[in-house]
Design a protein around this motif. Structure first.
Motif, PDB file in Angstrom:
ATOM      1  N   MET A  26       0.706  -1.415   0.294  1.00  0.00           N
ATOM      2  CA  MET A  26      -0.100   0.012   0.379  1.00  0.00           C
ATOM      3  C   MET A  26       0.818   1.534   0.064  1.00  0.00           C
ATOM      4  N   ILE A  34     -12.186   0.549  -6.536  1.00  0.00           N
ATOM      5  CA  ILE A  34     -13.807  -0.189  -5.921  1.00  0.00           C
ATOM      6  C   ILE A  34     -14.546  -0.157  -7.487  1.00  0.00           C
ATOM      7  N   TYR A  44      -2.317   7.019  -2.004  1.00  0.00           N
ATOM      8  CA  TYR A  44      -1.344   6.855  -0.744  1.00  0.00           C
ATOM      9  C   TYR A  44      -1.455   6.245  -0.204  1.00  0.00           C
ATOM     10  N   PRO A  46      -0.646   4.045   3.678  1.00  0.00           N
ATOM     11  CA  PRO A  46       0.152   4.560   5.352  1.00  0.00           C
ATOM     12  C   PRO A  46       1.760   4.844   4.694  1.00  0.00           C
ATOM     13  N   CYS A  49       2.116   7.120   1.842  1.00  0.00           N
ATOM     14  CA  CYS A  49       1.857   8.734   3.298  1.00  0.00           C
ATOM     15  C   CYS A  49       3.058   9.108   4.147  1.00  0.00           C
ATOM     16  N   ARG A 591       8.591  -8.456   5.543  1.00  0.00           N
ATOM     17  CA  ARG A 591       7.033  -7.396   5.308  1.00  0.00           C
ATOM     18  C   ARG A 591       7.757  -6.135   5.425  1.00  0.00           C
TER      19      ARG A 591
ATOM     20  N   LEU B  70      -3.670   5.078  10.519  1.00  0.00           N
ATOM     21  CA  LEU B  70      -3.326   4.445   9.140  1.00  0.00           C
ATOM     22  C   LEU B  70      -3.019   6.110   8.235  1.00  0.00           C
ATOM     23  N   GLU B  71      -2.254   7.006   8.128  1.00  0.00           N
ATOM     24  CA  GLU B  71      -2.655   7.987   7.255  1.00  0.00           C
ATOM     25  C   GLU B  71      -2.451   7.434   5.629  1.00  0.00           C
ATOM     26  N   VAL B  72      -3.604   8.358   5.488  1.00  0.00           N
ATOM     27  CA  VAL B  72      -3.857   8.379   3.183  1.00  0.00           C
ATOM     28  C   VAL B  72      -3.711   9.337   3.215  1.00  0.00           C
ATOM     29  N   LEU B 229     -13.597   4.129   0.723  1.00  0.00           N
ATOM     30  CA  LEU B 229     -13.401   3.482   0.121  1.00  0.00           C
ATOM     31  C   LEU B 229     -12.016   2.271  -0.515  1.00  0.00           C
ATOM     32  N   ASN B 230     -10.306   3.135   0.482  1.00  0.00           N
ATOM     33  CA  ASN B 230      -9.668   2.397   0.491  1.00  0.00           C
ATOM     34  C   ASN B 230      -9.845   1.684   2.001  1.00  0.00           C
ATOM     35  N   LYS B 233      -8.339  -2.515   1.809  1.00  0.00           N
ATOM     36  CA  LYS B 233      -7.005  -1.954   1.690  1.00  0.00           C
ATOM     37  C   LYS B 233      -6.324  -1.909   2.833  1.00  0.00           C
ATOM     38  N   LEU B 234      -6.934  -1.138   3.907  1.00  0.00           N
ATOM     39  CA  LEU B 234      -6.367  -0.643   5.158  1.00  0.00           C
ATOM     40  C   LEU B 234      -6.938  -1.620   6.189  1.00  0.00           C
ATOM     41  N   GLU B 236      -6.994  -5.316   5.727  1.00  0.00           N
ATOM     42  CA  GLU B 236      -5.239  -5.771   5.152  1.00  0.00           C
ATOM     43  C   GLU B 236      -4.170  -5.549   5.531  1.00  0.00           C
ATOM     44  N   TYR B 237      -4.040  -3.935   5.156  1.00  0.00           N
ATOM     45  CA  TYR B 237      -2.118  -4.105   5.985  1.00  0.00           C
ATOM     46  C   TYR B 237      -2.899  -3.514   7.718  1.00  0.00           C
ATOM     47  N   ASN B 238      -4.092  -3.174   7.853  1.00  0.00           N
ATOM     48  CA  ASN B 238      -3.081  -3.741   9.423  1.00  0.00           C
ATOM     49  C   ASN B 238      -3.697  -5.294   9.860  1.00  0.00           C
ATOM     50  N   GLN B 239      -3.219  -5.729   8.649  1.00  0.00           N
ATOM     51  CA  GLN B 239      -3.275  -7.474   9.596  1.00  0.00           C
ATOM     52  C   GLN B 239      -3.862  -7.819  10.066  1.00  0.00           C
ATOM     53  N   GLN B 241      -6.213  -6.437  12.338  1.00  0.00           N
ATOM     54  CA  GLN B 241      -6.583  -5.986  13.637  1.00  0.00           C
ATOM     55  C   GLN B 241      -8.362  -5.298  13.734  1.00  0.00           C
ATOM     56  N   ALA B 403     -18.378  -4.640  -3.485  1.00  0.00           N
ATOM     57  CA  ALA B 403     -16.662  -4.582  -3.200  1.00  0.00           C
ATOM     58  C   ALA B 403     -16.895  -4.961  -1.811  1.00  0.00           C
ATOM     59  N   LEU B 405     -16.342  -4.760   1.730  1.00  0.00           N
ATOM     60  CA  LEU B 405     -15.653  -3.997   2.723  1.00  0.00           C
ATOM     61  C   LEU B 405     -16.793  -4.209   4.288  1.00  0.00           C
TER      62      LEU B 405
END
Lengths: 666, 666
Positions: A26, A34, A44, A46, A49, A591, B70-72, B229-230, B233-234, B236-239, B241, B403, B405
């Motif tokens: 990411m 989507i 962007y 995390p 960004c 990772r 998680l900043e985007v 919308l993300n 993915k976020l 997933e990025y946060n495993q 959690q 999607a 979500l």
């Protein structure tokens, strides 16, 4: 210079592998994915960004703070008149044509180039020659529907014609591109038909400001205009002192006809721009040039480019300014500072060059212009422009609005000017000429010093003078002697007025960020012959996260150690991340190598016993072990750049324990 | 609470004086001013830009870093479909009407309000009553062409009608506003005519993305959609959690009909938004609520507002959540954290309140919503919204795009569900019902558990069952026993799926910045009875510049000291500015008080002799003198907040020498 892109360790760069890693982690992701996404728009995530924020932070310290630049934050929405004056409404356009069959919209120059290149390849194939892949240019990224190469031999003369056209493809206007399409019967491979004649497509996004359509506006294509319009206020803020620079970091927009080069050609992007205002008199010296004069740059000047060479030796900026390669000290100063900035954030030193604009690339008003280009898998990419824009921008806005975008400088010594002056006896002059008075007065005041010398001599002997006044009588007017005096007088000037010139370093942050990711990427061979594992070796300064904290297992005992460590680091302004997932230590580090985190801390059973922790280096995968305070001290030194891993390895006991790491195969 | 705005020292706030100072010092300036400007667009000059960057920096540390958000960074350009789904295309509008005579465009609700209020004032005047100036609401900032108050007495019943209308002015739709205009013959004071019936005006800026008009788009009205919308993915990025929060800082756009309240109502603005995703089950607890439970807030809930009260005592957020005033812990946690953030940047504690949205103000899906309002000379201004938006946003985008979500959570223990299931013998079922097969199957599968219990019992004894199937035969279909089984079966679930709820703290940075400037402003009486001098007492953390360096005179000897000091401070990340202009020391300090610089260093002849320098406190104008190292240490302690001026004054020798400063009159 390499002709194909490589990784940090010299491996051939596998762009699809890198790209898939960047998306998986990411760093970036197509916006609105989507909903099917929109070409040229990316978000962007995390790590991307954070990487962007860190690059900006270094930029701000390196330029704005270091040189007391005046940072401003201006509106993106810009009314029509401003961009009309700047020339963007009329000239900020590409030529596009339309396929009449499938409605596809093509950028005309890219289309002509693509078809001719495909034919030339076909010719080479027919002649049995090897087809060399040109360094790809992201500006000319190929479309998906691109035609397959057919082995068709061309006449030698035709080959030469095509090559000449391609060499100057950037110089054709729409009509000329249209003529080329007709003359060579260039067809869209997807449909087999000729596209329509090219029309200009302005690249600015248009919108209406307010509820009526009275105020048409655009999204700015650059941040520069906002800085120019505020010039007078900034000069006042700077207490009238010259030279000075303004700076701005913000988004700009270009409605690309059909963007297809990932993060390099986007419709919405972050720019960081500097406008350095300098007195045009005195050779544009720079007070701090001395500090950078020994910085060595690869300078690809016009002559070198014309000679077809692409490789030149490094030369110090001091020499380049002295021998006239670079026009002036201020421009040279910024080229060196740009180089130092790129170096600081981790750009590969062997993949930077400065390319001078050819005369026809440059705006007519520009005195000189150099692009910092970075080498990537897309070829050389323009990432920073650095132009001497002369007095153009301030002059056009001043002329349009009447605002005095000038500097008034008290002269060290008043200067005395002796010149002929015209004085009128207003009391008599008005009644004498009545309605024509103003026109006659204007004509008299518009006379040159030469004219006045003549008039003065005439008045010595004659009773009147004759002056041409368009639109009054027969165009010649007689002025009696008693109404006018023309005499040589002295005048004292205390102030000099001038319009400053502008040196404009302009950074495309997204392009720099992408090039940096390519430059820092390499892959580590894995032990068991599994897939190679990606690593992003960002310098700690710009790494999205500085420290990964990994408890050996999900054992509850480790938790307080992790929390305490992360709090301590946070307090010092060092970003960390705890990964207490159930994956193996190796997987967790892997990772994090992909995320570019330079340092890793492991909390294990030994920690619980004696409070020591291990610190791992991303690039060598080596570890040291010491108590928390020593490790934190080491981290701080590496993050602020005062020490390297080599130093730390020499200071602290090496550790090779709990983690099974893989040797680096280079 | 005060009913009129005051300065930091309790003086009545003179907004025009403050405003003129802010513009003179270039905190902000109308964008494109030399082109006449555009309403609702402003640029920040150097101090405003720096103040904004510092506020953002504190925000990022306080929220993003502190809680690993998680900043985007998402695109501003947004395609139509996204904002259609979110509801903005249909509902993000104000009602406007047009004056048929002069073409003026009016915001309908503001217009009705203005005319009725003018009439009520006229009535009071006619009755000889004192006219109280209401707390001004920036949403309803008055137009220039506003009618003069005429002393005309109204019937008591009319007064009551007007007052009732004004009390619910936010609740009328366009048609109703149009009816009010007709019924009460409301005329535009500027022309004396009734405006046209209100029409909806969507507040989003529209544009076309790409060369064809196939992709209509808007400038985003908030940063939230990009985060929603993300979501997948976020997560997933946060495993995977939960809970977690995303955050985004960026510009958003609203095409206000006719903005007129300075920095408070603008068309382009910076937002900082958090989307905290939380499991709706389990009461939305927050793991760190304990840390903030004693924070005391002014909470103006719905009941209090309905009762007409505007003043309430502070209450701890712990109590407020316990007694149900605030819906849940997570929402309460963020209200407290918002309060702490505002306190940290220097917002006046006595000028913050949290106001709960009334039922009709809130979107239908919102569970609860509170605004942090700051008191200014425009009245109470909404600066931060904090809403529990339930699962609305993720649900609508998931429904539109397909999607997922959602969160899939492995259950700690698999759960066994026992339920009636319908099983069909597909081989016989299809041939039996032919074209009606699908409809019959759907009807059978749509049966409830109760229906199925009945069917199961029927099948025990009968040869067939009857089921209602709309559109097949007479609406009742007989299904033979051999085609169907209805029986109770066990099913094991390992995973629970749910759509998270969203708690959304949303910050209008520009509004906070403006309120902060008002809160930190005061004026210092001058000695000789000259004009009072403005001071902006920002906390050092957010001050645009931390240290002013002033050489006593333009003596060359001072220069190296100034340069060395500024380099040292820069290296420590402390921004400073040298003022070596020829103005008096007092004038230079005064300029800097207006810029909000908390500390000043003077270099004088004593410095040249013994290397000591003086340090001046902006707020008390007191000075201490010590050697450079001690002074720098003191500066660092004050900038990082570990010491106050009082501490420094106690530690270092007080100095009262070269500067003639004026006593503070409070």
């Amino acid at each position: 210079m390499t002709s194909a892109a490589t990784t940090l360790k010299g491996q051939p760069l596998d762009r699809p592998a890198l790209d898939s890693m960047l998306r998986r982690r990411m760093f970036y992701t197509p916006s609105f994915e989507i909903y099917g996404g929109v070409a040229g728009l990316y978000d962007y995530g995390p790590p991307g960004c954070s990487l962007q924020a860190n690059i900006i932070d270094v930029w701000r310290k390196h330029f704005v703070l270091e040189e007391d630049m005046l940072e401003v934050d201006c509106s993106v929405l810009t009314p029509h008149d401003v961009l009309k004056t700047s020339g963007h409404v009329d000239k900020f356009a590409d030529w596009m044509c339309k396929d009449p069959k499938n409605g596809e919209i093509l950028r005309a120059d890219h289309f002509v180039e693509e078809v001719l290149e495909t034919r030339l390849k076909g010719d080479k194939e027919a002649r049995g020659q090897k087809i060399e892949e040109k360094e790809e240019d992201p500006k000319k990224k190929k479309r998906k529907g691109k035609g397959a190469v057919e082995a068709v031999k061309l006449d030698d003369a035709v080959v030469q014609e095509y090559e000449e056209i391609l060499a100057k493809i950037d110089n054709y206007n729409g009509q000329e591109l249209g003529e080329l399409i007709k003359k060579y019967d260039l067809k869209n491979a997807a449909t087999g038909v000729q596209p329509s004649p090219p029309v200009a497509f302005n690249l600015m996004f248009q919108t209406a400001i307010g509820p009526s359509s009275n105020t048409p506006g655009y999204l700015r294509p650059e941040t520069a205009q906002g800085q120019f319009l505020n010039f007078a206020k900034l000069l006042e803020y700077n207490q009238q002192q010259m030279p000075f620079a303004s700076a701005s970091i913000g988004r700009s927009y270009r409605n690309e006809i059909s963007p297809r080069a990932g993060l390099l050609r986007v419709r919405e992007f972050l720019m960081a721009e500097i406008e350095h205002f300098v007195d045009p008199q005195g050779g544009k010296k720079h007070p701090r040039f001395e500090e950078v004069k020994d910085v060595e740059l690869v300078l690809l000047n016009r002559e070198t480019q014309l000679s077809g060479k692409t490789h030149v030796e490094k030369v110090s900026i001091g020499k380049a300014v002295a021998n006239g390669t670079v026009d002036n000290e201020t421009l040279g100063y910024f080229l060196a500072r740009i180089h130092l900035f790129l170096k600081k954030i981790g750009v590969d030193q062997s993949k930077i060059r400065f390319r001078q604009h050819m005369a026809n690339e440059m705006a007519h008003y520009a005195a000189d212009c150099w692009d910092a280009e970075l080498f990537t898998s897309y070829g050389w990419v323009e990432c920073v422009g650095c132009a001497d824009r002369s007095a153009y921008d301030l002059s056009v806005h001043a002329a349009k609005t009447g605002a005095p975008l000038i500097v008034r400088e008290r002269l060290p010594e008043p200067i005395t000017i002796e010149e002929y002056q015209v004085e009128l006896d207003k009391k008599k002059f008005g009644p004498h000429f009545k309605k024509d008075g103003k026109a006659v007065e204007a004509a008299l005041l518009a006379t040159t010093q030469c004219d006045r010398e003549e008039l003065s001599k005439t008045l010595e002997s004659a009773d009147s003078i004759t002056v041409k006044v368009e639109g009054v009588g027969n165009g010649e007017v007689t002025v009696p002697k008693e109404l006018i005096t023309v005499a040589k007088r002295k005048r004292t000037e205390n102030v000099r007025e001038f319009t400053p010139n502008v040196i404009e370093p302009s950074f495309g942050i997204g392009r720099i960020l992408y090039a940096l990711m390519e430059h820092c990427y390499w892959s580590r061979a894995s032990e068991g012959g599994d897939e190679a594992r990606g690593v992003l070796s960002f310098p700690p300064t710009v790494s999205p996260t500085k420290v990964l904290i990994v408890p050996l297992s999900s054992n509850e005992e480790f938790r307080p150690f992790c929390r305490k460590l992360s709090q301590k680091l946070r307090k010092m302004g060092i970003s960390s991340r705890i990964d207490d997932s159930s994956a193996t230590i190796g997987k967790r580090y892997s990772r994090n190598d992909e995320l570019g985190t330079p340092l890793g801390i492991t909390i294990d059973f030994q920690t619980v016993k004696d409070q020591t922790i291990t610190l791992r280096d991303r690039d060598s995968t080596k570890q040291v072990r010491a108590d928390e305070d020593k490790i934190i001290e080491a981290i701080q030194a590496m993050v602020d750049g005062s020490k390297s891993w080599k130093d730390i390895e020499a200071e602290l006991p090496v550790f090779s324990g709990q983690e099974v790491e893989l040797p680096t195969r280079e």
